[in-house]
Design an enzyme around this catalytic site. Structure first.
Site, PDB file in Angstrom:
ATOM      1  CB  VAL A 193       4.599   1.014   4.435  1.00  0.00           C
ATOM      2  CG1 VAL A 193       4.547   2.494   4.042  1.00  0.00           C
ATOM      3  CG2 VAL A 193       3.683   0.741   5.620  1.00  0.00           C
ATOM      4  CE  LYS A 194       4.584   0.043  -5.130  1.00  0.00           C
ATOM      5  NZ  LYS A 194       3.510  -0.283  -6.114  1.00  0.00           N
ATOM      6  CB  VAL A 195       8.682   4.045   1.174  1.00  0.00           C
ATOM      7  CG1 VAL A 195       9.386   5.375   1.394  1.00  0.00           C
ATOM      8  CG2 VAL A 195       7.871   3.644   2.410  1.00  0.00           C
ATOM      9  CB  ALA A 217      -0.912  -0.005   1.220  1.00  0.00           C
TER      10      ALA A 217
END
Length: 218
Positions: free
Chosen positions: A86-88, A60
């Site tokens: 968590v997509k960063v 996400a």
């Protein structure tokens, strides 16, 4: 090699999951918009809906580009479901945030990787996954698959635990080459995954088997 599907479409996720080969899902703001999902509450609910379908990781993506914003969004996303990663983005504050998330036990996927140097920084910061975009490199006349091979060699030599997640997959050859060159994961549109099923000799052979069966059984 694990298979993720790159979509926010629930029907496609269910189809891939029913096929029995799905290990996870990746999404991004563009994919959410494509499905007409708008507003923070609707997006958050959609992530939970996806997590309730698949048993594996669901990436996400944050939309902030400053450290505090990335942390705030990432913590909210991670709290939604245990499957959330968590997509960063690969930016300076993104790398700092990955280090922070790693120290807190929050898993991350560093996206928009286009060079071995970027991959090294993300791995050093403790990213769970890195996402090299092979198709977009192909678009600028660079062999995207060679990046997968370079990163895989570096990670093997250095012993990095970060998983290589080949992204921007455009065709079944990208999937096959990713497996060959050492990617741990691919994320792909459903069409490219289903294309792996196809071969003209399979169709010809099946047609002959069925015709012969019909002849011998009236």
């Amino acid at each position: 090699m694990k298979f993720f599907i790159d979509t926010a479409n629930i029907a496609q996720i269910k189809e891939a999951n029913d096929l029995g080969i799905l290990d996870g899902v990746t999404t991004n703001p563009s994919l959410m918009a494509k499905e007409g999902i708008k507003g923070t509450d609707a997006i958050m609910k959609h992530y939970v809906d996806i997590c309730n379908i698949v048993s594996g990781d669901v990436s996400a993506e944050v939309i902030s580009t400053d450290f505090d914003g990335i942390i705030r969004e990432g913590e909210n996303l991670a709290a939604l479901h245990e499957n959330i990663v968590v997509k960063v983005p690969m930016i300076k504050d993104g790398v700092k945030a990955i280090k922070y998330f790693s120290s807190k036990g929050i898993r991350t996927n560093c996206t928009l990787i286009f060079s071995p140097g970027q991959a090294i920084l993300a791995a050093k910061a403790g990213a769970t996954y890195i996402s090299p975009f092979v198709g977009r490199l192909d678009d600028i006349s660079y062999d995207g698959m060679s990046l997968i091979a370079e990163i895989a060699q570096i990670f093997a030599v250095q012993g990095y635990q970060t998983q290589i997640l080949a992204a921007s997959i455009r065709n079944p050859i990208h999937i096959i080459k990713s497996a060959q060159y050492g990617a741990h994961v691919i994320t792909s549109p459903l069409d490219s995954i289903l294309a792996l099923l196809k071969h003209p000799l399979t169709d010809i052979g099946l047609e002959k088997f069925l015709a012969d069966h019909k002849k011998s059984n009236g």
